[in-house]
Design a protein around this motif. Structure first.
Motif, PDB file in Angstrom:
ATOM      1  N   ARG A  78      48.039  41.589  35.351  1.00 25.90           N
ATOM      2  CA  ARG A  78      49.069  40.592  35.642  1.00 25.90           C
ATOM      3  C   ARG A  78      50.337  40.863  34.831  1.00 25.90           C
ATOM      4  O   ARG A  78      50.275  41.495  33.769  1.00 25.90           O
ATOM      5  CB  ARG A  78      48.553  39.179  35.354  1.00 25.90           C
ATOM      6  CG  ARG A  78      48.383  38.839  33.884  1.00 25.90           C
ATOM      7  CD  ARG A  78      47.718  37.474  33.759  1.00 25.90           C
ATOM      8  NE  ARG A  78      47.648  37.052  32.362  1.00 25.90           N
ATOM      9  CZ  ARG A  78      48.504  36.200  31.806  1.00 25.90           C
ATOM     10  NH1 ARG A  78      49.482  35.687  32.511  1.00 25.90           N
ATOM     11  NH2 ARG A  78      48.378  35.866  30.543  1.00 25.90           N
ATOM     12  N   ASN A  79      51.426  40.402  35.327  1.00 28.22           N
ATOM     13  CA  ASN A  79      52.773  40.621  34.759  1.00 28.22           C
ATOM     14  C   ASN A  79      53.268  42.050  34.939  1.00 28.22           C
ATOM     15  O   ASN A  79      54.393  42.356  34.571  1.00 28.22           O
ATOM     16  CB  ASN A  79      52.851  40.270  33.264  1.00 28.22           C
ATOM     17  CG  ASN A  79      52.561  38.813  32.996  1.00 28.22           C
ATOM     18  OD1 ASN A  79      52.782  37.971  33.858  1.00 28.22           O
ATOM     19  ND2 ASN A  79      52.069  38.502  31.796  1.00 28.22           N
ATOM     20  N   HIS A  81      52.385  43.901  38.011  1.00 28.26           N
ATOM     21  CA  HIS A  81      52.079  44.332  39.373  1.00 28.26           C
ATOM     22  C   HIS A  81      53.295  44.344  40.277  1.00 28.26           C
ATOM     23  O   HIS A  81      53.211  44.824  41.410  1.00 28.26           O
ATOM     24  CB  HIS A  81      50.987  43.429  39.970  1.00 28.26           C
ATOM     25  CG  HIS A  81      51.370  41.979  40.032  1.00 28.26           C
ATOM     26  ND1 HIS A  81      51.470  41.196  38.911  1.00 28.26           N
ATOM     27  CD2 HIS A  81      51.692  41.170  41.072  1.00 28.26           C
ATOM     28  CE1 HIS A  81      51.825  39.975  39.262  1.00 28.26           C
ATOM     29  NE2 HIS A  81      51.980  39.935  40.569  1.00 28.26           N
ATOM     30  N   TRP A  84      59.284  41.612  40.008  1.00 23.36           N
ATOM     31  CA  TRP A  84      59.703  40.223  39.781  1.00 23.36           C
ATOM     32  C   TRP A  84      58.727  39.508  38.844  1.00 23.36           C
ATOM     33  O   TRP A  84      59.103  38.591  38.111  1.00 23.36           O
ATOM     34  CB  TRP A  84      59.891  39.481  41.107  1.00 23.36           C
ATOM     35  CG  TRP A  84      61.172  38.710  41.099  1.00 23.36           C
ATOM     36  CD1 TRP A  84      61.314  37.351  40.996  1.00 23.36           C
ATOM     37  CD2 TRP A  84      62.506  39.246  41.151  1.00 23.36           C
ATOM     38  NE1 TRP A  84      62.650  37.034  40.973  1.00 23.36           N
ATOM     39  CE2 TRP A  84      63.400  38.159  41.067  1.00 23.36           C
ATOM     40  CE3 TRP A  84      63.016  40.548  41.241  1.00 23.36           C
ATOM     41  CZ2 TRP A  84      64.789  38.324  41.078  1.00 23.36           C
ATOM     42  CZ3 TRP A  84      64.386  40.712  41.258  1.00 23.36           C
ATOM     43  CH2 TRP A  84      65.257  39.613  41.176  1.00 23.36           C
ATOM     44  N   ALA A  85      57.473  39.915  38.829  1.00 23.81           N
ATOM     45  CA  ALA A  85      56.533  39.410  37.832  1.00 23.81           C
ATOM     46  C   ALA A  85      56.899  39.968  36.457  1.00 23.81           C
ATOM     47  O   ALA A  85      56.827  39.263  35.439  1.00 23.81           O
ATOM     48  CB  ALA A  85      55.100  39.789  38.208  1.00 23.81           C
ATOM     49  N   ALA A  88      59.775  37.895  35.190  1.00 26.21           N
ATOM     50  CA  ALA A  88      59.351  36.598  34.648  1.00 26.21           C
ATOM     51  C   ALA A  88      58.728  36.751  33.267  1.00 26.21           C
ATOM     52  O   ALA A  88      58.857  35.871  32.414  1.00 26.21           O
ATOM     53  CB  ALA A  88      58.354  35.939  35.603  1.00 26.21           C
ATOM     54  N   ALA A  89      58.066  37.872  33.051  1.00 27.63           N
ATOM     55  CA  ALA A  89      57.396  38.106  31.766  1.00 27.63           C
ATOM     56  C   ALA A  89      58.312  38.795  30.752  1.00 27.63           C
ATOM     57  O   ALA A  89      57.878  39.085  29.633  1.00 27.63           O
ATOM     58  CB  ALA A  89      56.137  38.954  31.997  1.00 27.63           C
ATOM     59  N   ARG A 122      38.286  44.114  45.792  1.00 28.57           N
ATOM     60  CA  ARG A 122      37.089  43.525  45.219  1.00 28.57           C
ATOM     61  C   ARG A 122      36.213  42.948  46.308  1.00 28.57           C
ATOM     62  O   ARG A 122      36.716  42.394  47.276  1.00 28.57           O
ATOM     63  CB  ARG A 122      37.461  42.374  44.268  1.00 28.57           C
ATOM     64  CG  ARG A 122      37.835  42.785  42.889  1.00 28.57           C
ATOM     65  CD  ARG A 122      38.016  41.537  42.018  1.00 28.57           C
ATOM     66  NE  ARG A 122      38.827  41.839  40.872  1.00 28.57           N
ATOM     67  CZ  ARG A 122      39.267  40.918  40.023  1.00 28.57           C
ATOM     68  NH1 ARG A 122      38.951  39.667  40.195  1.00 28.57           N
ATOM     69  NH2 ARG A 122      40.010  41.264  39.002  1.00 28.57           N
TER      70      ARG A 122
ATOM     71  N   GLN B 169      54.300  36.846  43.519  1.00 25.29           N
ATOM     72  CA  GLN B 169      53.386  35.775  43.113  1.00 25.29           C
ATOM     73  C   GLN B 169      52.048  35.841  43.842  1.00 25.29           C
ATOM     74  O   GLN B 169      51.216  34.966  43.676  1.00 25.29           O
ATOM     75  CB  GLN B 169      54.059  34.429  43.406  1.00 25.29           C
ATOM     76  CG  GLN B 169      55.317  34.196  42.600  1.00 25.29           C
ATOM     77  CD  GLN B 169      54.994  33.534  41.275  1.00 25.29           C
ATOM     78  OE1 GLN B 169      54.098  33.978  40.559  1.00 25.29           O
ATOM     79  NE2 GLN B 169      55.686  32.487  40.966  1.00 25.29           N
ATOM     80  N   VAL B 170      51.893  36.855  44.686  1.00 23.01           N
ATOM     81  CA  VAL B 170      50.609  37.058  45.360  1.00 23.01           C
ATOM     82  C   VAL B 170      49.836  38.113  44.558  1.00 23.01           C
ATOM     83  O   VAL B 170      50.388  39.168  44.215  1.00 23.01           O
ATOM     84  CB  VAL B 170      50.815  37.538  46.807  1.00 23.01           C
ATOM     85  CG1 VAL B 170      49.476  37.746  47.499  1.00 23.01           C
ATOM     86  CG2 VAL B 170      51.673  36.550  47.588  1.00 23.01           C
ATOM     87  N   GLU B 227      45.376  33.717  38.010  1.00 21.09           N
ATOM     88  CA  GLU B 227      45.605  34.697  36.943  1.00 21.09           C
ATOM     89  C   GLU B 227      46.956  35.397  37.119  1.00 21.09           C
ATOM     90  O   GLU B 227      47.664  35.650  36.141  1.00 21.09           O
ATOM     91  CB  GLU B 227      44.469  35.734  37.006  1.00 21.09           C
ATOM     92  CG  GLU B 227      44.608  36.898  36.058  1.00 21.09           C
ATOM     93  CD  GLU B 227      43.586  38.004  36.359  1.00 21.09           C
ATOM     94  OE1 GLU B 227      42.855  37.905  37.370  1.00 21.09           O
ATOM     95  OE2 GLU B 227      43.538  38.964  35.569  1.00 21.09           O
ATOM     96  N   TYR B 228      47.330  35.703  38.351  1.00 21.59           N
ATOM     97  CA  TYR B 228      48.530  36.494  38.615  1.00 21.59           C
ATOM     98  C   TYR B 228      49.771  35.639  38.872  1.00 21.59           C
ATOM     99  O   TYR B 228      50.805  36.177  39.259  1.00 21.59           O
ATOM    100  CB  TYR B 228      48.292  37.440  39.795  1.00 21.59           C
ATOM    101  CG  TYR B 228      47.568  38.708  39.389  1.00 21.59           C
ATOM    102  CD1 TYR B 228      48.277  39.875  39.094  1.00 21.59           C
ATOM    103  CD2 TYR B 228      46.193  38.738  39.272  1.00 21.59           C
ATOM    104  CE1 TYR B 228      47.630  41.028  38.712  1.00 21.59           C
ATOM    105  CE2 TYR B 228      45.522  39.896  38.889  1.00 21.59           C
ATOM    106  CZ  TYR B 228      46.248  41.037  38.610  1.00 21.59           C
ATOM    107  OH  TYR B 228      45.598  42.186  38.223  1.00 21.59           O
ATOM    108  N   SER B 230      53.036  34.179  38.039  1.00 24.73           N
ATOM    109  CA  SER B 230      53.972  34.508  36.963  1.00 24.73           C
ATOM    110  C   SER B 230      54.939  33.361  36.671  1.00 24.73           C
ATOM    111  O   SER B 230      55.782  33.488  35.788  1.00 24.73           O
ATOM    112  CB  SER B 230      54.755  35.784  37.293  1.00 24.73           C
ATOM    113  OG  SER B 230      55.252  35.764  38.596  1.00 24.73           O
ATOM    114  N   GLY B 254      42.025  36.904  39.733  1.00 24.59           N
ATOM    115  CA  GLY B 254      42.304  37.659  40.949  1.00 24.59           C
ATOM    116  C   GLY B 254      43.044  36.867  42.010  1.00 24.59           C
ATOM    117  O   GLY B 254      43.017  37.211  43.189  1.00 24.59           O
TER     118      GLY B 254
END
Lengths: 122, 282
Positions: A78-79, A81, A84-85, A88-89, A122, B169-170, B227-228, B230, B254
């Protein structure tokens, strides 16, 4: 992964189509290295190390090497991927004239992530 | 007979802040009313999977409506002469007007993102009206990280930029089918609507100063965040939970900011136990 972007983008017809109005150069910063990415009608014409301070491109996207390494993994944490993430981070810096980036945001996101290997779900 | 889904959509007109608002609502199931609030810039289609899940609809009457200006709900008459900006008061008034018009008694209310924020307001101010609140991706405070003007200007396609922004955000684990369906509704949003919603979510609707006043004995609070995500990060969710005594917080691994629409199969493993617990509490 920088060296794979050109082939990945230019081999993706739909990505080129979505970027068909993009004609510009931008700086991609990986750690201390800047690369000038030149795009012509959605195709990557060249990706070259930035030689001179006067070469700026229209905007820049910069992050630490380890951030990009994680970004290019099949399943980034996370942060890491998506730029834009990362924004934000606080893990990416944007500079310059962002209008063409925002006009084609998903295209540029897809260009940057194009070398990412496909992950098994997954 | 056509192979219909169990979802039924209808329209009604409600009065909000002295104005008539034609609202689109869809629902499925029988039992405890479960009002579902969509995210900023999207619409009630996000909840379609819950409405087609018998494990939920056997016990709950799942009801999702498009906020005015969103989805198939109209903007108020005269919309062209004003800029859309969702205030906290207007948001709360809209929800309560909807619940009154639908004659709902003691519903559960679940909202995502801005909907997850506003249900925290309702848990405090309307504790007697709701059986429980479920805040999906609903922190009591967020910090802005880009200028909202990018979302609504003539040289940038609003739908495409809104979708491209929230695509971050996905979660990368979410199936492509549902990722792009989730983003499609952003591409279809009206001009300036996502921006106007974010006025509430980023500026007007901060609630960290009053969230400690929520009495979860009167109105239980569940916080579920991806979790993801942001914006409503796991850290902000934990901070929110720490301010609300008795709130139950879960980080959904996830999953990103749109649990019910981006990965419905995974989301149901998180939401079913919550709905069972609420039902069991009577």
């Amino acid at each position: 992964m920088i060296d794979k972007i050109q082939g990945c983008v230019n081999g993706d017809k739909m990505l080129i189509r979505r970027g068909r109005f993009v004609d510009l150069a931008f700086l991609l910063g990986v750690g201390d290295e800047d690369y000038l990415v030149t795009i012509e009608k959605g195709r990557i014409a060249s990706i070259e190390p930035r030689e001179l301070e006067t070469i700026t491109g229209q905007f820049s996207i910069r992050a630490a090497s380890e951030v990009w390494q994680e970004f290019w993994k099949p399943m980034p944490k996370r942060n890491h991927h998506d730029i834009w993430a990362m924004l934000a981070a606080g893990l990416v810096e944007l500079d310059g004239d962002l209008a063409p980036l925002m006009q084609n945001l998903q295209y540029f996101k897809d260009v940057l992530s194009s070398p990412r290997p496909k992950a098994r779900r997954r | 007979m056509p192979d219909y889904e169990p979802i039924v959509g209808r329209y009604l007109t409600i009065e909000v802040a002295g104005e008539a608002c034609r609202i689109h609502v869809e629902e499925a199931g029988d039992g405890i009313p479960l009002v579902c609030l969509h995210t900023a810039g999207s619409d009630a289609r996000q909840y379609r999977h819950l409405m087609c899940d018998p494990a939920i609809t056997d016990h709950y009457r799942v009801i999702a409506f498009d906020m005015p200006w969103h989805g198939k709900s109209n903007p108020p008459v005269g919309w062209r002469d004003r800029e859309y900006s969702l205030t906290t008061e207007l948001y709360k008034d809209t929800i309560m007007a909807f619940c009154r018009a639908m004659e709902l008694r003691h519903p559960v209310i679940m909202g995502c993102s801005m909907g997850g924020r506003v249900v925290l307001h309702l848990a405090l101010e309307q504790a007697d009206r709701f059986r429980a609140v479920i805040a999906l991706e609903g922190a009591d405070r967020l910090e802005p990280y880009y200028e909202l003007d990018w979302l609504h200007r003539p040289d940038i396609h609003g739908g495409e930029v809104c979708a491209a922004i929230v695509s971050a955000q996905v979660a990368p684990q979410s199936p492509d089918e549902y990722r792009w369906e989730t983003l499609w509704s952003y591409m279809q949003g009206g001009p300036g609507i996502f921006k106007g919603d974010l006025y509430f979510y980023w500026y007007d609707g901060h609630f960290d100063d009053r969230s400690p006043l929520i009495d979860t004995d009167k109105c239980p609070v569940y916080l579920l965040s991806g979790e993801y995500d942001s914006s409503c990060t796991p850290e902000r969710t934990a901070a929110t939970a720490s301010r609300i005594a008795g709130a139950k917080a879960t980080v959904m691994e996830g999953i990103g900011h749109f649990p019910m629409s981006e990965n419905p199969a995974l989301f149901r493993t998180y939401i079913l136990p919550v709905l069972d617990e609420i039902r069991g509490a009577g």
